[in-house]
Design an enzyme around this catalytic site. Structure first.
Site, PDB file in Angstrom:
ATOM      1  CD  GLU B 196      17.854 -45.139   0.183  1.00 26.51           C
ATOM      2  OE1 GLU B 196      18.641 -45.097  -0.571  1.00 26.51           O
ATOM      3  OE2 GLU B 196      16.687 -45.264   0.053  1.00 26.51           O
ATOM      4  CB  SER B 474      -2.188  10.399  30.939  1.00 30.29           C
ATOM      5  OG  SER B 474      -2.819  11.429  30.363  1.00 30.29           O
TER       6      SER B 474
END
Lengths: 172, 763
Positions: B196, B474
């Site tokens: 780059e 329950s």
């Protein structure tokens, strides 16, 4: 004589100051400011009280290593770090009575009395209920209760710690 | 003219050289105007340059430090003698992004040969210190770890770095991991410059030669194909500008680049660039920086990148969408090979090496190395817990590291059970609209290990594990019996299961009935509990009153202080979420030592310092001494009670304490089960709360069994439950009898509540 009279207020003040310092030095230290000497108050007396038959549950080698690292950290006065190592060990062996008691002792030194009491109680519940570990359990509970202003409970714990000694059976 | 001559001063007349014509006034004016305009331009321009330079510096600073918080699963600790299956370990390694390799030379790799495992861990900063990368070796023999070695030495335990399970950031915010320049591999640091900006070390923000070269090429090709931008310019563009290619943007970019180079070192600029560059997209979020991209595309830390992977990522800088290796494989491959050529041309790789790497496939994972949509129910709970201590802004920007309690292998099992188990239940029942909420926890530490909030566990939205409050039925009963046992009763205390009528304040009568609509006469409490008899339970509860049960629930913060308890509370007329039910049962599973269920262990700052720890806090439950009796009774539920089919479903012998729950008209199916080290709750029902035709044992229980299928469990050893003494008793009347008597069973009692009547065998 005149000199004596002129210095009287100063002398009086000095005497009063000395008296005040003397009085203040006799004041009890507030309970929150007292710190726990874990060796003196728990470990050493438990070694004596809990002499005799010892039941030591097998400890996982990984847990042993973490406990040893925690010991090192405790010796370096790094209680926070010691607590982290012990909690790692707890995640490996969640009902190890020795481990639970060690956490209780760290909590006690960190002035976290309720947690110290609860961990020691858990250790006792799953522990051998005899010997040195039992005595450390009750000594920790006793000291914690004392700091939590439960004087009767502290005394009861002291009595329980004495009963932890167990004689070895004959021929053992 | 006379007028003009009059206005000229004598002094000026003296200075004028002979023979020279005076400057025309229009030219003077023109110069003045030009100078004025020049001054104005310089002033405005200077201000403009100052303004944009300041702005870019602000943006640069923000981008350097604005990092979302990362969330991690619990680290897996392995130790000699640890029960573990190969499948669970593979799931764990996969969740943590480890890659299989014949030679795990790089951190983040592992190998399996027969029963031998080698794991090359990655460095991680834990609260107890930085753990360097290390090579862990062990064997799995009979589902147990042995021969553990760390770094070639025999060891008793080792810890893997935790799986990253997500991040906390704003919707649409960027996702990145910030590293220091020295943490990036050398090939990446030099390679990015080679490709780059070869002149990066020498220029001052603008590479004039490169710019001229690009300009010449653009002119000669007749198109704007080369920008000649330096790394600094690219970073400016990423930080602040748009991708519009016009001269004004270029001018601003150059000014900003020079300004940045003036203010920051090359080291700082390159470091920020590597952490900031745009490399992809997931949903609405950009993937920024090589560290994040490495995880995203290859599932490995940036330090573990191979040269061809490094080349691909560098190649993608020019266009992350255009060269997206998941969408455009050939295009990405071509670009990667160009970069490898470039590496060879600049001497970063030998030509032969480059060609070898060029021959390899892209090696991109099909799925991102982590997905932020993973574990939405668990992540939701993590966020809720963190919000108690942290501002949203802190979580999103300060790069905190959140270490959670998630067990990825357990979570995977739970998710599979939710998907497959629910489908099976639906096929057998003919329903298609069932939903589920599931929780797995370690009851001793309070660690929440897995959470499922939807039948499709990847779907975010309504989190049923936390927010779906349904009648528990329950499931409440063990607590009714606990209060009775703490009050001096024992498991063999007889209770009548005859029909019962409770007069209500409004003059009506409440007549609870058993599930099978039968009366069972006088039965021991143990039988009434394991068979879940409603009539016996209500009779028992009314003996001490529902207010006592309400107090117990209030103590657990599961019932508001102001709630008036109705007798139906004794049968579970109470709405709780699966997480709250887990909190209720944690007390039982931990022998009466309550601890808060938590999804977070600790929060570290970006340097690894602990900011917040959530240590395991114990609270002694008042009825704790009777709890081991309940645990014993609940293990009996899976032997001869309502959950007797559980062990058959699990396909192995297991000592598990459990309770089923079914609500009116079979709207809700509950199942809670625990061992020494695991507690799990499953709820199944419909979102519209309509009858679903399901019971606890027909829907939630099979899913619970599926969840623990193949998962090691520490069985409950009922003979080691604390504080119990054991007697042989006659099952019929609870009298102490001899062990060899027919109908005799071994039953535990609390000290002080032992039966006193003894008799010989009944004939």
């Amino acid at each position: 004589m005149k000199v004596m009279f002129t210095k009287l207020p100063i002398i009086t003040l000095l005497i009063l100051s000395v008296m005040l310092i003397a009085c203040s030095s006799q004041q009890p230290v507030p309970i929150q400011e007292r710190s726990v000497d874990i060796e003196q108050q728990v470990r050493q007396p438990a070694e004596v009280e809990g002499a005799g038959l010892q039941v030591r549950p097998l400890q996982n080698p990984g847990v042993r290593e973490l406990v040893s690292q925690a010991d090192q950290a405790e010796q370096n006065n790094n209680l926070e770090q010691a607590g982290i190592f012990l909690e790692r060990a707890l995640r490996i062996q969640t009902r190890d009575p020795e481990l639970l008691q060690r956490i209780a002792e760290i909590k006690l030194q960190q002035s976290s009395y309720e947690q110290a009491l609860n961990y020691a109680s858990r250790s006792y519940d799953v522990g051998p209920k005899v010997g040195e570990l039992c005595s450390r359990n009750w000594r920790t509970i006793g000291v914690s209760r004392e700091f939590l202003d439960d004087i009767a409970g502290a005394e009861e714990a002291r009595q329980r710690s004495i009963t932890c000694a167990a004689k070895k059976p004959e021929g053992f | 003219m006379a007028k003009k001559a009059r206005r000229q001063s004598p002094a000026r007349q003296k200075k004028r050289k002979p023979g020279k014509q005076p400057t025309p006034r229009w030219r003077v004016r023109l110069v003045c105007i030009f100078a004025g305009l020049l001054g104005l331009t310089a002033g405005v321009g200077g201000c403009w340059i100052y303004a944009i330079s300041s702005q870019v510096v602000v943006h640069f600073e923000q981008r350097r430090w604005d990092v979302p918080s990362r969330v991690y699963a619990r680290p897996l600790t392995v130790y000699a003698g640890m029960p573990l299956t190969s499948q669970l370990l593979r799931n764990e390694l996969q969740a943590a992004g480890y890659q299989s390799s014949a030679e795990p030379a790089q951190p983040g790799q592992y190998s399996i040969q027969g029963n031998s495992y080698v794991i090359h861990t990655r460095p991680f900063a834990f609260a107890d210190g930085l753990q360097a990368a290390q090579i862990i070796k062990f064997q799995l023999i009979e589902k147990t770890i042995s021969g553990l070695q760390v770094g070639g030495n025999v060891a008793s335990l080792a810890r893997l770095d935790p799986a990253e399970i997500g991040s906390l950031h704003t919707l649409g915010g960027d996702d990145r991991t910030v590293l220091q320049l020295t943490d990036f591999p050398e090939l990446l640091v030099t390679g990015i410059q080679a490709v780059e900006d070869r002149n990066f070390k020498r220029h001052h923000g603008i590479d004039w030669r490169g710019l001229a070269r690009a300009l010449w090429r653009n002119v000669s090709t007749g198109s704007i194909s080369q920008g000649g931008s330096t790394i600094t310019q690219q970073m400016v563009r990423n930080l602040y500008l748009t991708n519009n290619r016009n001269l004004w943007r270029k001018f601003n970019e150059m000014v900003m680049a020079i300004s940045l180079e003036h203010k920051y070192s090359k080291h700082e600029i390159l470091e920020t660039y590597l952490n900031q560059v745009y490399l992809g997209q997931i949903g609405g979020r950009g993937i920024h920086g090589f560290a994040r991209a490495s995880q995203f595309y290859f599932g490995v830390p940036v330090q573990s990148l191979q040269p061809h992977q490094t080349a691909l990522l560098i190649g993608m800088v020019r266009g992350a969408s255009w060269y997206n290796p998941r969408r455009h494989r050939e295009r990405a491959m071509a670009r990667r090979n160009v970069i490898l050529d470039s590496f060879a041309a600049t001497g970063l790789l030998r030509r032969q090496q480059a060609e070898q790497w060029q021959s390899l496939p892209l090696a991109v994972r099909d799925q991102p190395g982590y997905l932020n949509s993973q574990y939405p129910a668990f992540m939701d709970l993590v966020r809720r817990q963190l919000r108690e201590e942290y501002a949203e802004d802190e979580l999103q920007r300060e790069g905190l590291r959140v270490l959670t309690t998630l067990d990825p292998a357990a979570q995977l099992q739970a998710e599979r059970a939710a998907r497959e188990g629910l489908s099976r239940v639906e096929q057998s029942r003919g329903w298609q609209e069932l939903q589920t909420g599931m929780v797995i926890a370690d009851p001793n530490t309070g660690d929440l290990l897995a959470l499922v909030g939807d039948r499709n566990p990847d779907r975010a939205g309504f989190n049923r594990a936390v927010d779906a409050r349904r009648q528990i039925g329950s499931i409440i009963k063990p607590f009714v019996y606990l209060l009775a046992l703490a009050n001096g009763d024992n498991l063999m205390t007889q209770i009548s299961d005859a029909a019962i009528n409770i007069p209500m304040p409004n003059g009506e009568t409440w007549q609870p009935q058993n599930y099978d609509l039968q009366n069972h006469g006088s039965v021991p409490l143990l039988t009434a509990l394991i068979q879940s008899y409603n009539q016996a339970t209500v009779r028992l509860g009314m003996g001490f009153g529902p207010e006592r049960l309400a107090d117990l629930l209030r103590r657990l913060e599961l019932l508001p202080e102001t709630a008036l308890p109705h007798p139906s509370l004794l049968l579970g007329a109470l709405e709780l979420s699966p997480l709250e039910v887990a909190s209720l049962y944690q007390v039982l599973a931990a022998d009466g030592y309550r601890t808060r269920l938590s999804a977070v262990r600790e929060v570290l700052d970006s340097n690894g310092r602990a900011l917040t720890r959530y240590p395991v806090q114990l609270d002694i439950f008042p009825q704790r001494e009777a709890i081991p009796l309940i645990t014993f009774a609940l293990t009996d539920v899976t032997k001869r009670g309502t959950a007797w089919r559980l062990r058959q479903m699990l396909g192995r012998e297991a000592s598990i304490a459990a309770k089923t729950g079914t609500t009116n008209d079979q709207r809700d199916s509950w199942f809670v089960g625990y061992t020494d080290d695991r507690l799990a709750v499953v709820w199944v029902g419909r979102d519209d709360n309509q009858p679903a035709g399901i019971a606890g044992s027909t829907a939630a229980m099979p899913i619970w069994a599926e969840m623990f299928n193949g998962m090691p469990l520490r069985n409950i050893d009922v003979y080691r439950l604390p504080g119990l003494t054991w007697y042989w008793v006659d099952w019929l009347d609870g009298w102490v009898t001899d062990a060899n008597c027919p109908g005799a069973g071994l039953v535990p009692f609390r000290a002080g509540s032992e039966p006193v009547q003894w008799r010989p065998c009944r004939n």
